[in-house]
Motif scaffolding. Structure first.
Motif, PDB file in Angstrom:
ATOM      1  N   LEU A 321       8.069   7.360  -5.258  1.00  0.00           N
ATOM      2  CA  LEU A 321       7.116   8.281  -5.877  1.00  0.00           C
ATOM      3  C   LEU A 321       6.493   7.646  -7.111  1.00  0.00           C
ATOM      4  CD1 LEU A 321       5.873  11.110  -5.838  1.00  0.00           C
ATOM      5  CD2 LEU A 321       7.803  11.896  -7.230  1.00  0.00           C
ATOM      6  N   ILE A 322       7.322   6.936  -7.902  1.00  0.00           N
ATOM      7  CA  ILE A 322       6.790   6.214  -9.057  1.00  0.00           C
ATOM      8  C   ILE A 322       5.809   5.137  -8.605  1.00  0.00           C
ATOM      9  CG2 ILE A 322       7.404   4.729 -11.006  1.00  0.00           C
ATOM     10  CD1 ILE A 322      10.097   6.118 -11.136  1.00  0.00           C
ATOM     11  N   LEU A 323       6.176   4.421  -7.532  1.00  0.00           N
ATOM     12  CA  LEU A 323       5.286   3.389  -6.991  1.00  0.00           C
ATOM     13  C   LEU A 323       3.970   3.986  -6.533  1.00  0.00           C
ATOM     14  CD1 LEU A 323       4.884   0.432  -6.043  1.00  0.00           C
ATOM     15  CD2 LEU A 323       5.958   1.094  -3.890  1.00  0.00           C
ATOM     16  N   ASP A 324       4.020   5.139  -5.878  1.00  0.00           N
ATOM     17  CA  ASP A 324       2.813   5.794  -5.371  1.00  0.00           C
ATOM     18  C   ASP A 324       1.896   6.217  -6.521  1.00  0.00           C
ATOM     19  OD1 ASP A 324       1.020   7.014  -3.608  1.00  0.00           O
ATOM     20  OD2 ASP A 324       2.085   8.924  -3.679  1.00  0.00           O
ATOM     21  N   CYS A 325       2.497   6.647  -7.634  1.00  0.00           N
ATOM     22  CA  CYS A 325       1.702   7.129  -8.762  1.00  0.00           C
ATOM     23  C   CYS A 325       1.115   5.996  -9.598  1.00  0.00           C
ATOM     24  CB  CYS A 325       2.555   8.031  -9.656  1.00  0.00           C
ATOM     25  SG  CYS A 325       3.114   9.567  -8.859  1.00  0.00           S
ATOM     26  N   THR A 326       1.788   4.834  -9.614  1.00  0.00           N
ATOM     27  CA  THR A 326       1.352   3.745 -10.491  1.00  0.00           C
ATOM     28  C   THR A 326       0.509   2.696  -9.782  1.00  0.00           C
ATOM     29  OG1 THR A 326       3.480   2.655 -10.080  1.00  0.00           O
ATOM     30  CG2 THR A 326       3.289   3.982 -12.082  1.00  0.00           C
ATOM     31  N   VAL A 327       0.695   2.539  -8.447  1.00  0.00           N
ATOM     32  CA  VAL A 327      -0.002   1.456  -7.768  1.00  0.00           C
ATOM     33  C   VAL A 327      -1.508   1.682  -7.758  1.00  0.00           C
ATOM     34  CG1 VAL A 327       0.062   2.442  -5.434  1.00  0.00           C
ATOM     35  CG2 VAL A 327       0.148  -0.046  -5.740  1.00  0.00           C
ATOM     36  N   SER A 328      -1.925   2.954  -7.813  1.00  0.00           N
ATOM     37  CA  SER A 328      -3.355   3.238  -7.818  1.00  0.00           C
ATOM     38  C   SER A 328      -3.966   3.099  -9.213  1.00  0.00           C
ATOM     39  CB  SER A 328      -3.605   4.659  -7.295  1.00  0.00           C
ATOM     40  OG  SER A 328      -2.914   5.609  -8.080  1.00  0.00           O
ATOM     41  N   GLN A 329      -3.127   3.138 -10.248  1.00  0.00           N
ATOM     42  CA  GLN A 329      -3.631   3.056 -11.617  1.00  0.00           C
ATOM     43  C   GLN A 329      -3.618   1.637 -12.173  1.00  0.00           C
ATOM     44  OE1 GLN A 329      -1.781   5.908 -14.244  1.00  0.00           O
ATOM     45  NE2 GLN A 329      -1.538   7.425 -12.630  1.00  0.00           N
ATOM     46  N   PHE A 330      -2.605   0.862 -11.755  1.00  0.00           N
ATOM     47  CA  PHE A 330      -2.459  -0.481 -12.312  1.00  0.00           C
ATOM     48  C   PHE A 330      -2.506  -1.510 -11.197  1.00  0.00           C
ATOM     49  CE2 PHE A 330       0.026   2.315 -15.161  1.00  0.00           C
ATOM     50  CZ  PHE A 330      -0.721   2.154 -16.306  1.00  0.00           C
ATOM     51  N   LYS A 331      -3.517  -2.370 -11.244  1.00  0.00           N
ATOM     52  CA  LYS A 331      -3.608  -3.446 -10.273  1.00  0.00           C
ATOM     53  C   LYS A 331      -2.523  -4.482 -10.555  1.00  0.00           C
ATOM     54  CE  LYS A 331      -8.609  -3.050  -9.582  1.00  0.00           C
ATOM     55  NZ  LYS A 331      -9.913  -3.755  -9.661  1.00  0.00           N
ATOM     56  N   GLY A 332      -1.984  -5.042  -9.508  1.00  0.00           N
ATOM     57  CA  GLY A 332      -0.945  -6.043  -9.665  1.00  0.00           C
ATOM     58  C   GLY A 332       0.456  -5.495  -9.743  1.00  0.00           C
ATOM     59  N   PHE A 333       0.591  -4.170  -9.816  1.00  0.00           N
ATOM     60  CA  PHE A 333       1.922  -3.571  -9.932  1.00  0.00           C
ATOM     61  C   PHE A 333       2.733  -3.753  -8.652  1.00  0.00           C
ATOM     62  CE2 PHE A 333       4.993  -0.148  -9.711  1.00  0.00           C
ATOM     63  CZ  PHE A 333       5.511  -0.102 -10.993  1.00  0.00           C
ATOM     64  N   ALA A 334       2.076  -3.606  -7.504  1.00  0.00           N
ATOM     65  CA  ALA A 334       2.789  -3.595  -6.222  1.00  0.00           C
ATOM     66  C   ALA A 334       3.511  -4.903  -5.944  1.00  0.00           C
ATOM     67  CB  ALA A 334       1.810  -3.285  -5.084  1.00  0.00           C
ATOM     68  N   ILE A 335       2.934  -6.025  -6.346  1.00  0.00           N
ATOM     69  CA  ILE A 335       3.514  -7.318  -5.989  1.00  0.00           C
ATOM     70  C   ILE A 335       4.835  -7.586  -6.717  1.00  0.00           C
ATOM     71  CG2 ILE A 335       2.323  -8.633  -7.783  1.00  0.00           C
ATOM     72  CD1 ILE A 335       1.939 -10.846  -5.745  1.00  0.00           C
ATOM     73  N   TYR A 336       4.993  -7.005  -7.925  1.00  0.00           N
ATOM     74  CA  TYR A 336       6.201  -7.260  -8.704  1.00  0.00           C
ATOM     75  C   TYR A 336       7.321  -6.264  -8.416  1.00  0.00           C
ATOM     76  CZ  TYR A 336       3.158 -10.335 -11.395  1.00  0.00           C
ATOM     77  OH  TYR A 336       2.298 -11.335 -11.767  1.00  0.00           O
ATOM     78  N   SER A 337       7.008  -5.140  -7.818  1.00  0.00           N
ATOM     79  CA  SER A 337       8.031  -4.122  -7.559  1.00  0.00           C
ATOM     80  C   SER A 337       9.152  -4.613  -6.641  1.00  0.00           C
ATOM     81  CB  SER A 337       7.372  -2.861  -6.983  1.00  0.00           C
ATOM     82  OG  SER A 337       8.334  -1.864  -6.708  1.00  0.00           O
ATOM     83  N   GLY A 470      19.129   0.513  -8.418  1.00  0.00           N
ATOM     84  CA  GLY A 470      18.346  -0.653  -8.800  1.00  0.00           C
ATOM     85  C   GLY A 470      16.867  -0.473  -8.494  1.00  0.00           C
ATOM     86  N   ASP A 471      16.557   0.134  -7.343  1.00  0.00           N
ATOM     87  CA  ASP A 471      15.155   0.411  -6.996  1.00  0.00           C
ATOM     88  C   ASP A 471      14.523   1.366  -8.001  1.00  0.00           C
ATOM     89  OD1 ASP A 471      15.409  -1.193  -4.793  1.00  0.00           O
ATOM     90  OD2 ASP A 471      15.735   0.447  -3.380  1.00  0.00           O
ATOM     91  N   LEU A 472      15.256   2.421  -8.353  1.00  0.00           N
ATOM     92  CA  LEU A 472      14.716   3.412  -9.284  1.00  0.00           C
ATOM     93  C   LEU A 472      14.540   2.819 -10.679  1.00  0.00           C
ATOM     94  CD1 LEU A 472      13.844   6.325  -9.809  1.00  0.00           C
ATOM     95  CD2 LEU A 472      16.244   6.892 -10.246  1.00  0.00           C
ATOM     96  N   LEU A 473      15.568   2.120 -11.176  1.00  0.00           N
ATOM     97  CA  LEU A 473      15.478   1.513 -12.506  1.00  0.00           C
ATOM     98  C   LEU A 473      14.420   0.411 -12.544  1.00  0.00           C
ATOM     99  CD1 LEU A 473      19.255   1.186 -13.496  1.00  0.00           C
ATOM    100  CD2 LEU A 473      17.591   2.812 -14.390  1.00  0.00           C
ATOM    101  N   GLY A 474      14.385  -0.426 -11.505  1.00  0.00           N
ATOM    102  CA  GLY A 474      13.428  -1.512 -11.482  1.00  0.00           C
ATOM    103  C   GLY A 474      11.992  -1.024 -11.495  1.00  0.00           C
ATOM    104  N   THR A 475      11.699  -0.061 -10.624  1.00  0.00           N
ATOM    105  CA  THR A 475      10.335   0.477 -10.568  1.00  0.00           C
ATOM    106  C   THR A 475       9.989   1.213 -11.854  1.00  0.00           C
ATOM    107  OG1 THR A 475      10.626   0.769  -8.174  1.00  0.00           O
ATOM    108  CG2 THR A 475       8.742   1.853  -9.187  1.00  0.00           C
ATOM    109  N   GLY A 476      10.948   1.975 -12.393  1.00  0.00           N
ATOM    110  CA  GLY A 476      10.710   2.699 -13.638  1.00  0.00           C
ATOM    111  C   GLY A 476      10.477   1.764 -14.815  1.00  0.00           C
ATOM    112  N   PHE A 477      11.319   0.750 -14.974  1.00  0.00           N
ATOM    113  CA  PHE A 477      11.147  -0.206 -16.066  1.00  0.00           C
ATOM    114  C   PHE A 477       9.843  -0.984 -15.913  1.00  0.00           C
ATOM    115  CE2 PHE A 477      16.015  -0.543 -16.754  1.00  0.00           C
ATOM    116  CZ  PHE A 477      15.965   0.593 -17.544  1.00  0.00           C
TER     117      PHE A 477
END
Length: 497
Positions: A321-337, A470-477
């Motif tokens: 859900l965090i990924l879904d909300c941030t990937v559209s706002q910040f370019k380049g976020f998806a590759i590092y997740s 780890g997925d939740l903390l990693g995506t959140g951080f």
């Protein structure tokens, strides 16, 4: 002469371990209250759990397996190579996600972003748990006999197929439900497409990764390498990439049938084909469940292993859900997740597997542990004690810094993402990665002992919770890093366009 009851598994290990280092240790007297005690490394007492009596006096010497001490260099060499391969696998998964996020499919069906971490988390929920179980079995000598070896393998393969299909179905439902809560509407075509793609992906990926894990453990035992150090990272090396490749390819194939209509039903080809796929894979669940039920090695896990798997799926979906909300706002976020999530999950899985194996060698779940080295001594003992596990934990944290830097350089070298590799970005990313791993290792140390005291086998429970966290903390951080960089003025988002 009094009879002393000793653990049956330890006897089998002694009889089948001609290549192991053997030492002569006398058994302690039953009158001391420590019946059936075996000493490993000259100091660990084992309580009996299986009645296999042998007429031994308290002073009779007994040959006991003494595991070789692993130095930091040995641990580093055994972990670093699989860790680098696993990290590169996460990098390529991130590059793939960076490509597919621009597809019309992912732009129209945003629920796919929510289901991605849950499906990628299957490697932690199922494959890494399988690796931990088989590594413990290998270290305890249970894979030495050919008949029991094949029974363990086929039973576990049936189990992970059953669990993978159930988790994929639940993840699809949860993703669509979250999207419905946020947007207020749901499309049954989207629901069927996501369900079909998730089920097919889970089945294929779990089968391939399960076979890979079994091969790695068998080969590592042949070359006398501790499978705890290599099995879980190698399981993750191709896990994210294979899972994401299957998910995107299958989803795109089904989506292309959108404009094809069946004459009889008048429905879209996507709906009809997806419905058929869902029915076929759901019908396989009773078959895999029956096979796992009939296997003595997996019957208990089949009924008791659902709580951690389903809970981990829900936790990973929150990360989605965090990924879904941030990937559209910040370019380049998806590759590092996938990279930050994969690094943290791989390292904590190694530590969890090692902790679980060490406890299995000295006791059984629910039994008290006499050796101070294997007892829980608080949060600070995770890194600050003199034990082997604290040294390993410190080593794992230190591996984050060069490992993450290598992965960032690889991403920059292939011009992936949309963010420049500036010193500020590297510092913030490294801090987030280190904080994630430190928190995971602290939780792992506590969780393994907590589960042990509750008579729960950590091999079946711990890794799903830890990798999902780890997925939740990693995506959140990572989201916090992007927000921080944005507010301090680092808004370079044109790289990789």
């Amino acid at each position: 002469m009094p009879e002393t009851t000793i653990r049956k598994r330890s006897i089998e290990m002694i009889n089948n371990s001609s290549k192991e280092e053997l030492v002569d240790i006398p058994l302690l007297d039953e009158e001391s209250g420590d019946s059936g005690i075996i000493v490993v490394d000259g100091k660990v007492d084992l309580e009996c759990d299986v009645e296999a009596s042998c007429p031994l006096s308290p002073t009779t010497p007994v040959a006991v397996v003494a595991p070789a001490k692993e130095t930091r260099l040995v641990i580093l060499l055994q972990i670093s190579v699989p860790f680098l391969f696993a990290g590169l696998g996460c990098v390529f998964a991130g590059l793939l996600l960076d490509v597919v996020e621009h597809w019309v499919l992912f732009e129209e069906i945003s629920e796919l972003y929510i289901v991605v971490p849950a499906l990628l988390g299957l490697k932690g929920n199922l494959e890494m748990t399988l690796a931990s179980r088989l590594s413990t079995a290998a270290n305890c000598g249970e894979l030495e006999k050919r008949n029991s070896c094949w029974s363990i393998i086929w039973g576990n393969m049936s189990l992970i197929q059953c669990q993978a299909l159930v988790v994929a179905a639940l993840a699809s439902c949860f993703a669509v439900t979250l999207n419905w809560i946020i947007e207020g509407h749901v499309s049954y075509m989207h629901f069927l497409l996501i369900s079909a793609a998730s089920l097919c992906t889970a089945c294929l990926a779990s089968g391939i990764l399960g076979a890979l894990i079994i091969a790695v453990i068998v080969i590592s035992r042949y070359f006398r390498i501790n499978p705890d150090n290599v099995a879980t990272p190698i399981a993750a090396s191709l896990g994210d990439l294979i899972t994401l490749l299957f998910l995107s390819t299958i989803s795109q194939t089904l989506y292309r049938l959108k404009n094809s209509y069946f004459v009889i039903s008048g429905e879209s080809g996507t709906v009809v084909v997806s419905l058929i796929v869902v029915i076929v894979f759901l019908s396989l669940i009773p078959l895999w469940m029956c096979l796992a039920h009939k296997n003595a090695y997996t019957q208990k896990v089949l009924y008791e292993g659902w709580t951690p798997v389903i809970t981990a799926m829900l936790i990973s979906s929150l990360g989605g859900l965090i990924l879904d909300c941030t990937v559209s706002q910040f370019k380049g976020f998806a590759i590092y997740s996938p990279v930050i999530n994969g690094v943290g999950g791989n390292l904590v899985a190694v530590q969890a597997s090692r902790l679980s194996t060490s406890l299995h060698l000295v006791s059984t779940p629910g039994q008290s542990i006499i050796s101070p080295e294997h007892q829980y001594h608080g949060v600070l003992a995770t890194f600050c004690s003199n034990g082997q596990h604290a040294k390993t934990a410190c080593l794992l944290v230190l591996m984050v810094i060069p490992g993450s830097l290598i992965f960032l350089c690889v991403i920059a070298a292939v011009h992936g993402g949309h963010t420049s590799l500036t010193p500020v970005f590297i510092v913030f990313y490294e801090l987030a990665a280190i904080l994630q791993v430190v928190m995971l290792l602290i939780v792992a140390y506590w969780l393994i002992h907590f589960l042990w005291r509750r008579s729960c086998d950590p091999d079946n429970y711990a890794i799903p919770y830890l990798t999902a966290m780890g997925d939740l903390l990693g995506t959140g951080f990572l989201a916090i890093v992007w927000l921080t960089l944005w507010h301090i003025g680092d808004k370079d988002e044109d790289v990789g366009d």
